[in-house]
Design an enzyme around this catalytic site. Structure first.
Site, PDB file in Angstrom:
ATOM      1  N   HIS A 242       0.975  -1.340  -0.033  1.00 52.30           N
ATOM      2  CA  HIS A 242       0.029   0.048   0.104  1.00 52.30           C
ATOM      3  C   HIS A 242       1.143   1.051   0.227  1.00 52.30           C
ATOM      4  O   HIS A 242       2.039   1.287   0.525  1.00 52.30           O
ATOM      5  CB  HIS A 242      -1.028  -0.180   1.747  1.00 52.30           C
ATOM      6  CG  HIS A 242      -1.694  -1.462   1.225  1.00 52.30           C
ATOM      7  ND1 HIS A 242      -2.983  -1.425   0.749  1.00 52.30           N
ATOM      8  CD2 HIS A 242      -1.557  -2.584   1.750  1.00 52.30           C
ATOM      9  CE1 HIS A 242      -3.598  -2.398   1.192  1.00 52.30           C
ATOM     10  NE2 HIS A 242      -2.731  -3.607   1.967  1.00 52.30           N
TER      11      HIS A 242
ATOM     12  N   ASP B 216       2.216  -2.836   4.683  1.00 50.04           N
ATOM     13  CA  ASP B 216       2.765  -1.338   5.239  1.00 50.04           C
ATOM     14  C   ASP B 216       3.730  -1.301   5.871  1.00 50.04           C
ATOM     15  O   ASP B 216       4.520  -0.994   7.162  1.00 50.04           O
ATOM     16  CB  ASP B 216       1.798  -0.397   6.010  1.00 50.04           C
ATOM     17  CG  ASP B 216       0.168  -1.594   5.656  1.00 50.04           C
ATOM     18  OD1 ASP B 216      -0.141   0.061   4.155  1.00 50.04           O
ATOM     19  OD2 ASP B 216      -0.288  -2.906   5.354  1.00 50.04           O
TER      20      ASP B 216
ATOM     21  N   GLU C 122      -7.611 -12.567   6.284  1.00 47.39           N
ATOM     22  CA  GLU C 122      -6.059 -11.784   7.231  1.00 47.39           C
ATOM     23  C   GLU C 122      -6.664 -11.575   9.000  1.00 47.39           C
ATOM     24  O   GLU C 122      -6.398 -12.367   9.609  1.00 47.39           O
ATOM     25  CB  GLU C 122      -5.881  -9.839   6.267  1.00 47.39           C
ATOM     26  CG  GLU C 122      -5.196  -9.346   7.536  1.00 47.39           C
ATOM     27  CD  GLU C 122      -5.201  -8.230   7.138  1.00 47.39           C
ATOM     28  OE1 GLU C 122      -6.396  -7.432   6.508  1.00 47.39           O
ATOM     29  OE2 GLU C 122      -4.348  -7.341   7.980  1.00 47.39           O
TER      30      GLU C 122
HETATM   31  N1  HPA Z   1      -4.522  -5.188   5.583  1.00 49.19           N
HETATM   32  C1  HPA Z   1      -6.357  -4.148   4.900  1.00 49.19           C
HETATM   33  N2  HPA Z   1      -6.772  -3.029   5.335  1.00 49.19           N
HETATM   34  C2  HPA Z   1      -5.397  -2.360   4.998  1.00 49.19           C
HETATM   35  C3  HPA Z   1      -3.535  -2.591   5.069  1.00 49.19           C
HETATM   36  C4  HPA Z   1      -4.258  -4.682   5.354  1.00 49.19           C
HETATM   37  O1  HPA Z   1      -3.026  -5.003   6.268  1.00 49.19           O
HETATM   38  N3  HPA Z   1      -2.983  -2.200   4.880  1.00 49.19           N
HETATM   39  C5  HPA Z   1      -3.736  -0.912   4.413  1.00 49.19           C
HETATM   40  N4  HPA Z   1      -4.446  -1.084   4.142  1.00 49.19           N
HETATM   41 ZN    ZN Z   2      -2.627  -4.824   2.388  1.00 49.14          ZN
END
Ligand code: HPA
Ligand code: ZN
Length: 336
Positions: free
Chosen positions: A19, A279, A200
């Site tokens: 991102h 990130d 996730e």
């Molecule tokens: N997960 C979900 N949304 C996100 C993430 C992530 O790791 N990083 C930036 N937006």
């Molecule tokens: Zn991500």
């Protein structure tokens, strides 16, 4: 192991889950805040870094959106993207596929055109000056309505040539893939490829629905797929890539410790896994640190590292001829 660390550092690789807003290093954030006369909540770079204590995805996202508030002009988006490209270049990244979140910036009064023009100019320079190939993935924020995603998709159409795929990120809990079936179908009709975060903080069922309903080319994360044998078979059969992010998983407590990360098991099962940084400014490491940390924790060998790097090119959206070229560069280094 030392030897493997050297191999990881210099081997060619692609990054597929990154991102751009998540590469915003505190030093650059302070510099841009000053330039834009924006007051940050924190007094110094150190104070800001100390605030990066997340226990879950939502705590992280709150800080991430706060940081993105600073980005206002085309130059800001250029500087952010350029800083990442320079860093990726030193990590041996030959190709990168970058998420950007236009809805985050629109909420801050920044137009779509400003965001994409700044990022795109940096990507062009990245190719001309560093030789990095890249593509852009426009992400919908899943905590917002599908109607907002449709508005964004229409806004993006004049920039169709600059965007390869659409994605889905932000809070997975309470925002399942079903919510975005219509906008993903529209995006596919317009010719965009599709990817989405799933598994996730969400269940294996979320991954199955993401594959079946959103018809994605890749799953971002996908950690929870091992809970469902039928799903694993489907992912293996179709070789649907998973873009894993070990240090992100550790920081957001998706895994308690890296030694418990499912990557080894996934490789063993024949899943097409890749390693990425997500990130990196927030999670404590760029792509090489992710490779090194997971290799150490899971005691990965040379063949496994090769396979993951090779997968990064195979799973990319590059034309076959360039994928082959990059893989032959990887082979050159490994065969030595
Ligand atoms: N997960 C979900 N949304 C996100 C993430 C992530 O790791 N990083 C930036 N937006
Ligand atoms: Zn991500």
């Amino acid at each position: 192991m030392e030897n493997l660390v050297d191999i990881i550092r210099r081997m060619p690789k692609a990054e597929l889950h990154l991102h751009i807003e998540g590469t915003f290093e505190p030093e650059l954030m302070f510099k841009i805040a000053q330039r834009n006369h924006i007051q940050l909540k924190y007094g110094s770079v150190d104070e800001l870094r100390k605030a990066y204590q997340f226990n879950n995805l939502q705590d992280f996202l709150d800080i991430y959106y706060e940081g993105a508030r600073v980005l206002q002009t085309e130059e800001d988006f250029y500087d952010l993207t350029w800083a990442y490209l320079e860093r990726a270049h030193t990590d041996g990244v030959l190709h990168t596929e970058i998420f950007f979140d236009p809805q985050t910036h629109e909420a801050n009064g920044v137009q779509f055109k400003t965001v994409i023009s700044g990022i795109h100019a940096a990507l062009r320079d990245g190719y001309e000056k560093l030789g990095i190939t890249s593509c852009l993935i426009m992400s919908f924020l899943r905590h917002l309505d599908e109607s907002a995603a449709i508005t964004l998709l229409n806004e993006a159409l004049p920039y169709r040539e600059m965007i390869t795929a659409v994605g889905l990120d932000s809070s997975e809990r309470g925002n399942p893939p079903e919510k975005f079936e219509r906008v993903f179908s529209m995006a596919r009709e317009y010719g965009f490829l599709t990817v989405a975060h799933a598994g996730e903080e969400g269940s294996a069922e979320n991954i199955t629905n993401t594959v079946e309903l959103l018809k994605v080319a890749r799953i971002d994360h996908g950690n929870s797929c091992l809970d469902d044998k039928k799903l694993v078979n489907l992912l293996v059969e179709r070789q649907i890539p998973l873009t894993l992010c070990p240090l992100s998983n550790l920081k957001l407590k998706v895994v308690g410790q890296l030694e418990d990360h499912p990557l080894s098991k996934m490789l063993q099962l024949g899943l097409m896994v890749t390693v990425n940084s997500d990130d990196p400014a927030y999670f404590g490491g760029y792509v090489n640190e992710n490779y090194i940390a997971i290799a150490k924790a899971l005691n990965l060998d040379r063949n496994q590292i090769y396979k993951i790097a090779r997968n990064s090119f195979e799973a990319s959206f590059l034309p076959l001829s360039i994928r082959k070229k990059y893989i032959s560069l990887l082979d050159d280094q490994f065969i030595k």
